[in-house]
Enzyme design. Structure first.
Site, PDB file in Angstrom:
ATOM      1  N   ARG A  97       4.872  10.177  19.086  1.00  0.00           N
ATOM      2  CA  ARG A  97       5.034  11.280  18.010  1.00  0.00           C
ATOM      3  C   ARG A  97       4.498  12.571  18.802  1.00  0.00           C
ATOM      4  NH1 ARG A  97       2.756  11.132  11.950  1.00  0.00           N
ATOM      5  NH2 ARG A  97       4.708   9.798  11.927  1.00  0.00           N
TER       6      ARG A  97
ATOM      7  N   HIS B 226      13.339  11.730  12.404  1.00  0.00           N
ATOM      8  CA  HIS B 226      12.139  10.364  12.273  1.00  0.00           C
ATOM      9  C   HIS B 226      12.998   9.232  12.166  1.00  0.00           C
ATOM     10  CE1 HIS B 226       8.586   8.776  11.299  1.00  0.00           C
ATOM     11  NE2 HIS B 226       8.014   9.363  10.173  1.00  0.00           N
TER      12      HIS B 226
ATOM     13  N   GLN C 246      11.456   5.951  10.076  1.00  0.00           N
ATOM     14  CA  GLN C 246      11.563   6.181   8.860  1.00  0.00           C
ATOM     15  C   GLN C 246      13.012   6.077   8.032  1.00  0.00           C
ATOM     16  OE1 GLN C 246       8.601   7.277   7.071  1.00  0.00           O
ATOM     17  NE2 GLN C 246      10.054   6.559   5.257  1.00  0.00           N
TER      18      GLN C 246
ATOM     19  N   ASP D 160      10.390  15.010   0.467  1.00  0.00           N
ATOM     20  CA  ASP D 160       9.243  15.200   1.282  1.00  0.00           C
ATOM     21  C   ASP D 160       8.533  16.312   1.415  1.00  0.00           C
ATOM     22  OD1 ASP D 160       7.919  14.362   3.716  1.00  0.00           O
ATOM     23  OD2 ASP D 160       9.442  14.902   5.257  1.00  0.00           O
TER      24      ASP D 160
ATOM     25  N   CYS E 156       8.661   9.701   1.912  1.00  0.00           N
ATOM     26  CA  CYS E 156       8.199   9.006   3.228  1.00  0.00           C
ATOM     27  C   CYS E 156       6.912   8.933   3.103  1.00  0.00           C
ATOM     28  CB  CYS E 156       8.970   9.844   4.372  1.00  0.00           C
ATOM     29  SG  CYS E 156       8.295  11.434   4.507  1.00  0.00           S
TER      30      CYS E 156
ATOM     31  N   ARG F  47       8.296   0.104   6.346  1.00  0.00           N
ATOM     32  CA  ARG F  47       8.086   0.593   7.683  1.00  0.00           C
ATOM     33  C   ARG F  47       7.850  -0.483   8.672  1.00  0.00           C
ATOM     34  NH1 ARG F  47       6.989   5.894   8.909  1.00  0.00           N
ATOM     35  NH2 ARG F  47       7.304   5.199  10.859  1.00  0.00           N
TER      36      ARG F  47
HETATM   37  N1  NVA Z   1       8.516  15.926   7.434  1.00  0.00           N
HETATM   38  C1  NVA Z   1       6.930  15.495   7.687  1.00  0.00           C
HETATM   39  C2  NVA Z   1       7.053  14.006   7.661  1.00  0.00           C
HETATM   40  C3  NVA Z   1       5.778  13.325   7.695  1.00  0.00           C
HETATM   41  C4  NVA Z   1       5.893  11.680   7.842  1.00  0.00           C
HETATM   42  C5  NVA Z   1       6.596  15.995   8.956  1.00  0.00           C
HETATM   43  O1  NVA Z   1       6.882  16.165   9.962  1.00  0.00           O
HETATM   44  O2  NVA Z   1       5.234  16.289   8.763  1.00  0.00           O
HETATM   45  N1   CP Z   2       5.940   8.520   6.856  1.00  0.00           N
HETATM   46  C1   CP Z   2       5.234   8.843   7.930  1.00  0.00           C
HETATM   47  O1   CP Z   2       5.509   8.766   9.116  1.00  0.00           O
HETATM   48  O2   CP Z   2       3.767   8.776   7.738  1.00  0.00           O
HETATM   49  P1   CP Z   2       2.728   8.916   8.815  1.00  0.00           P
HETATM   50  O3   CP Z   2       2.728  10.253   9.233  1.00  0.00           O
HETATM   51  O4   CP Z   2       1.346   8.399   8.010  1.00  0.00           O
HETATM   52  O5   CP Z   2       2.997   7.896   9.983  1.00  0.00           O
END
Ligand code: NVA
Ligand code: CP
Length: 304
Positions: free
Chosen positions: A101, A128, A131, A223, A263, A291
């Site tokens: 990540r 992502h 997701q 989101d 998500c 997921r």
């Molecule tokens: N768009 C959000 C998704 C979190 C799972 C982010 O990048 O923070």
């Molecule tokens: N939707 C998602 O990726 O959640 P987290 O940030 O909790 O992994």
């Protein structure tokens, strides 16, 4: 199979429909997988927080007979000057795949290019993909099919939206990215996804008008308005995105059996009201569970 990454949905474009089908199968067979990944280890490396991604990957590895290793990057030498490239090469000698990540997709690409083992994105600022696969599984199980269904994404044209564009185009969903003009999805991804959809008989379109876009929708999706790493102050985001909030008024424009997706993590009162988030049309917790099943399909495909 030869080493393959899943950093963009497009990395597994050809396999994508099979991944959706395998996710359905693995969900049905939960508890009876045997141990297809016995002896395999997944390193999970995080530059930023996670609940769903971290836990679902860990549980997926356990339930497939393998092992997952959680690594907080600041505690590694990489957090103290060792290069990303050297780290990825060393990791490749110990484990069988990396889930990473990242804040910046350029770092993700460096990991992907340097590792000699599969690298799976657990999110970066551009996409992502895992997701999006879980989302396709969710649409499939709630709606039965993709063709002719309209998915409207409302709010920030972010990483989640970008991967949804690719995933929708590949499976044949009609997707509308309904976002403010200043916060549209990545232009190149929008163009690529439109081309895939054209070739596929489905459509990808953009809108700035939620009242128009939500008409006859089968799926409304949103989101957070402020993604991790985005420095927009919340008060400013509220002004930019307010009219894109999923609330009862917007939901009333959609089909009566429209489902609502997010998500997560969610911010009730911002991108979605508590009434809708906790209401009968919301499928967000099934979506979160998915997921696990979707990532099992990815791990099984890349690691067997
Ligand atoms: N768009 C959000 C998704 C979190 C799972 C982010 O990048 O923070
Ligand atoms: N939707 C998602 O990726 O959640 P987290 O940030 O909790 O992994």
């Amino acid at each position: 199979m030869a080493k393959k990454n899943l950093i963009s949905v497009l990395d597994m474009k050809d396999e994508w429909p099979d991944l959706v089908e395998l996710s359905v199968k693995l969900k049905a067979e939960r508890g009876n997988h045997g141990a297809p990944l016995k002896g395999k280890t997944l390193a999970m490396m995080f530059e930023k927080p996670s609940t769903r991604t971290r836990i679902s990957f860990d549980v997926a590895m356990t339930e497939l007979g393998g092992h997952a290793l959680y690594i907080d990057i600041p505690s590694m030498q990489m957090g103290h000057g060792e290069t990303v490239e050297d780290t990825a090469k060393v990791m490749s000698r110990f484990v069988h795949a990396i889930m990473y990540r990242a804040f910046d997709y350029k770092i993700m690409d460096k990991v992907g290019d340097s590792a000699t083992i599969p690298v799976i994105s657990g999110l970066d600022n551009l996409e992502h993909p895992c997701q999006a696969l879980a989302d396709m599984l969710t649409v499939k199980e709630k709606k039965g099919s993709f063709r002719g269904r309209k998915l409207v994404y409302l709010g920030d044209g972010n990483n989640v939206c970008n991967s949804l564009l690719y995933a929708s185009a590949i499976v044949g969903l009609d997707m509308v990215a309904c976002c403010p003009a200043t916060r549209m999805p990545n232009a190149e991804i929008m163009l690529n996804a439109s081309r895939i959809a054209d070739a596929n008989g489905s459509s990808i379109s953009a809108s700035h008008n939620p009242l128009e876009a939500c008409k006859d929708a089968d799926i409304l999706y949103t989101d957070t308005w402020v993604s991790m790493g985005d420095e927009t102050p919340v008060e400013k985001a509220v002004k930019i995105f307010q009219m894109y909030q999923i609330n009862d008024d917007l939901l009333a424009l959609a089909k009566p059996d429209c489902i609502v997706m997010h998500c997560l993590p969610a911010h009730r009162g911002q991108e979605i009201t508590a009434e809708v988030m906790d209401g009968p049309q919301s499928v967000v917790f099934d979506q979160a569970e998915n997921r696990l099943h979707a990532q099992k399909a990815v791990l099984y495909t890349l690691l067997r």
